[in-house]
Motif scaffolding. Structure first.
Motif, PDB file in Angstrom:
ATOM      1  N   SER A 170       0.828  -1.214   0.000  1.00 11.80           N
ATOM      2  CA  SER A 170       0.000   0.000   0.000  1.00 11.80           C
ATOM      3  C   SER A 170       0.855   1.254   0.000  1.00 11.80           C
ATOM      4  CB  SER A 170      -0.878   0.086   1.248  1.00 11.80           C
ATOM      5  OG  SER A 170      -1.533  -1.084   1.462  1.00 11.80           O
ATOM      6  N   VAL A 171       1.865   1.278   0.882  1.00 12.39           N
ATOM      7  CA  VAL A 171       2.698   2.481   0.996  1.00 12.39           C
ATOM      8  C   VAL A 171       3.500   2.685  -0.292  1.00 12.39           C
ATOM      9  CG1 VAL A 171       4.680   3.481   2.204  1.00 12.39           C
ATOM     10  CG2 VAL A 171       2.865   2.366   3.520  1.00 12.39           C
ATOM     11  N   SER A 173       2.979   1.657  -3.322  1.00 13.08           N
ATOM     12  CA  SER A 173       2.189   2.037  -4.504  1.00 13.08           C
ATOM     13  C   SER A 173       1.733   3.486  -4.382  1.00 13.08           C
ATOM     14  CB  SER A 173       1.022   1.077  -4.717  1.00 13.08           C
ATOM     15  OG  SER A 173      -0.102   1.509  -4.042  1.00 13.08           O
ATOM     16  N   ARG A 174       1.382   3.905  -3.167  1.00 16.02           N
ATOM     17  CA  ARG A 174       0.983   5.311  -2.983  1.00 16.02           C
ATOM     18  C   ARG A 174       2.143   6.255  -3.285  1.00 16.02           C
ATOM     19  NH1 ARG A 174      -3.430   7.948   0.747  1.00 16.02           N
ATOM     20  NH2 ARG A 174      -2.581  10.015   0.952  1.00 16.02           N
ATOM     21  N   LEU A 175       3.372   5.790  -3.016  1.00 14.20           N
ATOM     22  CA  LEU A 175       4.544   6.635  -3.286  1.00 14.20           C
ATOM     23  C   LEU A 175       4.975   6.578  -4.753  1.00 14.20           C
ATOM     24  CD1 LEU A 175       6.633   5.793  -0.070  1.00 14.20           C
ATOM     25  CD2 LEU A 175       5.455   7.940  -0.561  1.00 14.20           C
ATOM     26  N   GLY A 196      -2.498  -2.149  -4.497  1.00 10.24           N
ATOM     27  CA  GLY A 196      -1.581  -1.363  -5.324  1.00 10.24           C
ATOM     28  C   GLY A 196      -0.495  -2.173  -6.007  1.00 10.24           C
ATOM     29  N   THR A 290       0.746   9.964   6.927  1.00 10.95           N
ATOM     30  CA  THR A 290       0.602  10.712   5.670  1.00 10.95           C
ATOM     31  C   THR A 290       0.636   9.825   4.424  1.00 10.95           C
ATOM     32  OG1 THR A 290       2.992  11.118   5.614  1.00 10.95           O
ATOM     33  CG2 THR A 290       1.631  12.853   6.573  1.00 10.95           C
ATOM     34  N   ASP A 291       1.407   8.723   4.457  1.00 12.53           N
ATOM     35  CA  ASP A 291       1.654   7.964   3.220  1.00 12.53           C
ATOM     36  C   ASP A 291       0.877   6.658   3.124  1.00 12.53           C
ATOM     37  OD1 ASP A 291       3.371   9.940   2.548  1.00 12.53           O
ATOM     38  OD2 ASP A 291       5.193   8.855   3.084  1.00 12.53           O
ATOM     39  N   LEU A 292      -0.013   6.425   4.059  1.00 12.96           N
ATOM     40  CA  LEU A 292      -0.791   5.194   3.976  1.00 12.96           C
ATOM     41  C   LEU A 292      -2.254   5.597   3.771  1.00 12.96           C
ATOM     42  CD1 LEU A 292      -0.846   2.121   4.225  1.00 12.96           C
ATOM     43  CD2 LEU A 292      -0.969   2.367   6.686  1.00 12.96           C
ATOM     44  N   ASP A 293      -2.815   5.053   2.716  1.00 15.15           N
ATOM     45  CA  ASP A 293      -4.199   5.377   2.376  1.00 15.15           C
ATOM     46  C   ASP A 293      -5.132   4.725   3.416  1.00 15.15           C
ATOM     47  OD1 ASP A 293      -6.732   5.213   1.262  1.00 15.15           O
ATOM     48  OD2 ASP A 293      -5.956   5.151  -0.791  1.00 15.15           O
ATOM     49  N   LYS A 296      -7.457   2.069   2.247  1.00 16.13           N
ATOM     50  CA  LYS A 296      -6.789   0.769   2.016  1.00 16.13           C
ATOM     51  C   LYS A 296      -6.524   0.054   3.333  1.00 16.13           C
ATOM     52  CE  LYS A 296      -4.889   1.359  -2.498  1.00 16.13           C
ATOM     53  NZ  LYS A 296      -3.752   1.830  -3.255  1.00 16.13           N
TER      54      LYS A 296
END
Ligand code: NDP
Length: 329
Positions: A170-171, A173-175, A196, A290-293, A296
């Motif tokens: 998750s992290v 892919s968000r990045l 992700g 901040t970086d984990l949706d 999700k």
């Protein structure tokens, strides 16, 4: 006299045989510490599974309340950083190993071990992340420190459908990373793609003895599995890449060669969440916020009650838990 509360307690008999049971304890029986916390949420990590089943010598003091992480509210404090009412998170520091842990309504620990519950996160959210997710974030931060940015190429995540793996996917892919998820549960392909993952590979591709060098397939990795899997991940890492090693689900050994290090300049980055210094923890929890949706996070976690902890502990060791399990107390 203080009121008693429910706790999971691990004991050991004269023949060193370990047993686990639900019992009662009082605040007076908690161990030394300067902050007392009402535990609101905890979780079942792989290490908790090993502790409760006794499959590895995680617990080193008896009797002991297991549970390596929790989130809750301070009820009493003699520590200058904390006062009653503060919301806090704890990961590691030997809690649930040598110090009474999370699987009780109350915990008493050293204030230096605590970090604030990140703004905007509930106790449940923090435990949906838990030690597994915080370790995933430490792994991602280690890759970043090594200069492994998304433009460098794909990142492989092993043990993908587990706790560390699912949060790492998750992290990453968000990045903006291209994530290759390695799993033994190809039935979880949709789950992993929703988190992700761009590609899914069968973990069997990585679980047999590794060649010294393989085809370069990724710029880096987050490895929760160890053993032959880590050896294969290293042998397939491209020139100058790096692999964050944080787990041992396949084994504690590393049957590798030096070839990836001396012929491709690959780096192996060790990740330890238990004794990680406070500054790193604060940064990891800030980044998690901040970086984990959060949507999700909800899909990768499910909630159980206190009475389900022992069963979940067995399931996680048997590789039957998908994503993260939160215990609401
Ligand atoms: P989980 O059980 O949730 O995930 C582990 C995953 O590894 C499983 O879901 C499975 O993924 C894969 N796996 C299990 N058995 C094997 C096997 N024999 N061969 C290959 N893959 C296997 O555990 P966590 O995510 O909570 O923890 C993962 C690892 O990280 C554990 O070893 C744990 O001890 C370690 N850890 C280390 C920390 C540290 O501080 N360094 C902190 C937290 C965890 P799939 O089904 O997708 O194949």
């Amino acid at each position: 006299m203080s009121e008693s509360f429910k706790a999971i307690i691990i004991t050991r008999d004269e023949d060193k045989k370990q047993s686990v049971a639900v019992g009662e304890m009082t605040e007076a029986e908690l161990m030394e510490g300067d902050v007392t916390i009402a535990v609101e949420a905890t979780t079942v990590n792989y290490k908790d599974g090993l502790a409760i089943t006794g499959k590895a010598p995680v617990v080193r003091k008896f009797p002991l309340v297991p549970g390596i992480d929790f989130a809750g509210t301070v009820t009493e404090s003699r520590h200058p950083d904390w006062k009653a009412g503060d919301r806090v998170v704890l990961n590691g520091w030997g809690v649930g190993e040598t110090h009474h842990g999370a699987y009780a309504a109350k915990a008493r620990v050293r204030g230096d071990w605590l970090v604030p519950l990140p703004q905007g996160m509930s106790a449940r959210d923090a435990m949906a992340v838990g030690t597994a997710g915080y370790t995933a974030m430490l792994s991602v931060m280690a890759l970043e420190r090594h200069g492994i940015v998304p433009q460098r190429g794909p990142i492989v995540v092993t043990g993908a459908a587990g706790g560390v793996g699912s949060v790492a996917i998750s992290v990453l892919s968000r990045l903006g990373y291209h994530v290759i998820a390695s799993t033994g549960r190809t039935i979880e392909e949709d789950f992993l793609k929703d988190l992700g993952a761009t590609e899914i590979i069968d973990r069997a591709e990585l679980s047999a003895p590794a060649k010294p060098l393989g085809k370069e397939r990724w710029a880096g990795g987050v490895d929760a599995v160890g053993s032959h899997t880590l050896a294969n991940v290293l042998s397939m890492t491209s020139y100058g890449g790096a692999v964050a090693a944080c787990g041992l689900a396949q084994g504690m050994d590393l049957p590798s060669s030096v070839a990836p290090f001396i012929l491709r300049g690959v780096s192996l980055l060790g990740i330890d969440s238990v004794m990680a210094p406070k500054a790193l923890r604060l940064e990891a929890w800030r980044r998690i916020a901040t970086d984990l949706d959060h949507a999700k996070l909800a899909t990768l976690s499910r909630t159980i009650g206190f009475d389900d902890i022992i069963r979940a502990a067995t399931d996680i060791v048997d590789g039957k838990i998908r994503g993260r399990v939160v215990v609401e107390m």
